[in-house]
Design an enzyme around this catalytic site. Sequence first.
Site, mmCIF file in Angstrom:
data_model
loop_
_atom_site.group_PDB
_atom_site.id
_atom_site.type_symbol
_atom_site.label_atom_id
_atom_site.label_comp_id
_atom_site.label_asym_id
_atom_site.label_seq_id
_atom_site.Cartn_x
_atom_site.Cartn_y
_atom_site.Cartn_z
ATOM 1 C CB SER A 1 -0.939 0.011 1.209
ATOM 2 O OG SER A 1 -0.201 -0.122 2.419
ATOM 3 C CG ASN B 1 -3.970 -5.004 12.703
ATOM 4 O OD1 ASN B 1 -3.364 -4.902 11.632
ATOM 5 N ND2 ASN B 1 -4.350 -6.173 13.190
ATOM 6 C CB THR C 1 -40.699 26.175 -9.439
ATOM 7 O OG1 THR C 1 -41.762 26.690 -10.254
ATOM 8 C CG2 THR C 1 -40.633 26.979 -8.149
ATOM 9 C CG HIS C 2 -41.549 22.867 -12.373
ATOM 10 N ND1 HIS C 2 -41.804 21.536 -12.157
ATOM 11 C CD2 HIS C 2 -42.281 23.549 -11.453
ATOM 12 C CE1 HIS C 2 -42.673 21.412 -11.152
ATOM 13 N NE2 HIS C 2 -42.967 22.621 -10.706
ATOM 14 C CB SER D 1 -13.812 25.491 -28.803
ATOM 15 O OG SER D 1 -13.803 24.682 -29.964
ATOM 16 C CE LYS E 1 -18.339 26.162 -27.326
ATOM 17 N NZ LYS E 1 -19.652 25.649 -27.026
ATOM 18 C CG ASN F 1 -16.315 25.690 -24.019
ATOM 19 O OD1 ASN F 1 -17.346 26.156 -24.509
ATOM 20 N ND2 ASN F 1 -15.408 25.049 -24.728
ATOM 21 C CD GLU G 1 -18.834 22.538 -19.213
ATOM 22 O OE1 GLU G 1 -19.562 21.994 -20.039
ATOM 23 O OE2 GLU G 1 -17.752 23.093 -19.520
ATOM 24 C CE1 TYR H 1 -6.158 -3.435 8.758
ATOM 25 C CE2 TYR H 1 -5.378 -5.666 8.352
ATOM 26 C CZ TYR H 1 -5.460 -4.342 7.977
ATOM 27 O OH TYR H 1 -4.856 -3.920 6.822
ATOM 28 C CD GLN I 1 -2.818 -2.543 2.020
ATOM 29 O OE1 GLN I 1 -2.147 -2.907 2.969
ATOM 30 N NE2 GLN I 1 -2.549 -2.945 0.777
ATOM 31 C CE LYS J 1 -4.249 2.838 4.935
ATOM 32 N NZ LYS J 1 -5.128 1.634 4.930
HETATM 33 N N1 ARG Z 1 -1.046 -1.370 5.130
HETATM 34 C C1 ARG Z 1 -1.993 -1.900 6.041
HETATM 35 C C2 ARG Z 1 -3.321 -1.176 5.901
HETATM 36 O O1 ARG Z 1 -3.341 -0.203 5.260
HETATM 37 C C3 ARG Z 1 -1.492 -1.744 7.448
HETATM 38 C C4 ARG Z 1 -2.077 -2.711 8.409
HETATM 39 C C5 ARG Z 1 -1.600 -4.057 8.088
HETATM 40 N N2 ARG Z 1 -1.927 -4.997 9.113
HETATM 41 C C6 ARG Z 1 -1.873 -6.282 8.898
HETATM 42 N N3 ARG Z 1 -2.160 -7.056 9.851
HETATM 43 N N4 ARG Z 1 -1.534 -6.761 7.722
HETATM 44 O O2 ARG Z 1 -4.333 -1.600 6.385
#
Ligand code: ARG
Length: 464
Positions: free
Chosen positions: A29, A116, A161-162, A283, A289, A291, A296, A323, A328, A331
């Site tokens: 990660s 964790n 309205t509408h 454009s 144009k 834009n 948007e 956990y 993971q 994120k």
């Molecule tokens: N990179 C992991 C996460 O984002 C960290 C926690 C990992 N814990 C584990 N027991 N593998 O969740």
Amino acid sequence: MSDSKKSKKLWGGRFNESVDAFVEAFTASVTFDSRMYQQDIAGSKAHAQMLAKVGVLTGKECDAILQGLSEIELEIEQGRFDWSIPLEDVHMNIEARLTEKIGITGKKLHTGRSRNDQVATDVRLYLRDAIDQIMAELHRLQTGLLDLAESHTTTIMPGFTHLQVAQPVSFAHHLLAWFEMLKRDAERLLDCCKRVNVLPLGAAALAGTTYSIDRPYVAEQLGFDAIAENSLDAVSDRDFAMEFCFIAALCLTHLSRQAEELVIWSSAQFGFIQLPDRFCTGSSIMPQKKNPDVPELVRGKSGRANGNLIALLTLMKSQPLAYNKDNQEDKEPLFDSIETLQGCLRAFADMIPNIKVNKDAMYNAAKQGFSTATDLADYLVKKGIAFRDAHEVVGNAVAWCERAGCDLSEMPLEELQKFSSVIDNDVFDVLSLEGSIAARDHIGGTAPSQVKDAIKRARNSIKK
Ligand code: ARG
């Protein structure tokens, strides 16, 4: 990012073969969690200080750890840190580097802690910081709306309205409607922060730890308002992330509604406003144009915020305690919602105070579409006619105007009186656009004096 570091895993003790190269990259990660390095280091420092306080580390060991972590932070900031995919995540990258720098003492940092509770702490700290920044942008946008509203309490536009002309309102009144949406978003963010700002550290892997840790001390060091009550919940709870993603989705829904209006208003057909050139693009084929790209794009970006919310809800659905590696995956959607919201708020806060308002176009549009018809009906009611009958009378008058090609306010008195004998010369006060908005003179109404008061109250509501 490198994969050069030899895959000597920090957890490798019980394994007979090294991890498959693809699996290594697949499970890593660090490509997206390295952004939490400041929070990870702050959390580790607080943890180390707590370990020293309760006698698990010596003062000297703690100092070495703190010093090492500070140096690592500088290495990362200066782009001198070699992030490694085999080291999986931000936590192990930093811990491994610490050990590289200070030797065996570095290996003591993780005492009484698990990734964790560490990752749950980092994400909460990260989101807390992000919410602070988002609140600042939100307030900047709200202030911009109020500043613009301040100079348009008597600028009349059609209310719709509408998307059909309904009744006249002031442009300021319309802007204050946007303000209200954002005010609720700000309230939600503050409330969400109560549940974000809870310390998971100390839960360790899931059951707590055998060391006599001092969680209140860690909470204080890191500025947490509360301590997670249950270790199983502490490491697995991601409610706060889902809650934030909902707020981001809703706030972006609000921005998308405002964006849509800006797009419509800046069209040649409406011509109510002009967006500053620097927020538009041209454009490549049509030279004429200009834009409205920024509104948007903001309108479009609400889509991904909705996606992120659904991704997180689906991620957490049916997960058993405590956990799981699934977590993971929290994120990227969370970070994306944070960034998307920050960017859209910033764009709007920069752009809104600089739009050019075409008062004449707004006024003329309000003059069309019989926007004071309700005022005429109310006038008749005040002269003793039942509302339903008044509605009918006005409908007939409108039909007459349509045939004659004029507005109600342009009808000769004699013609008006043919529809109802109670109509008098004072009718023209209520048929004008100015009379119409001035008559809505109550809290929440569009009368200029009321809108001025509303702006004052709004300013107070964002004062810290
Ligand atoms: N990179 C992991 C996460 O984002 C960290 C926690 C990992 N814990 C584990 N027991 N593998 O969740």
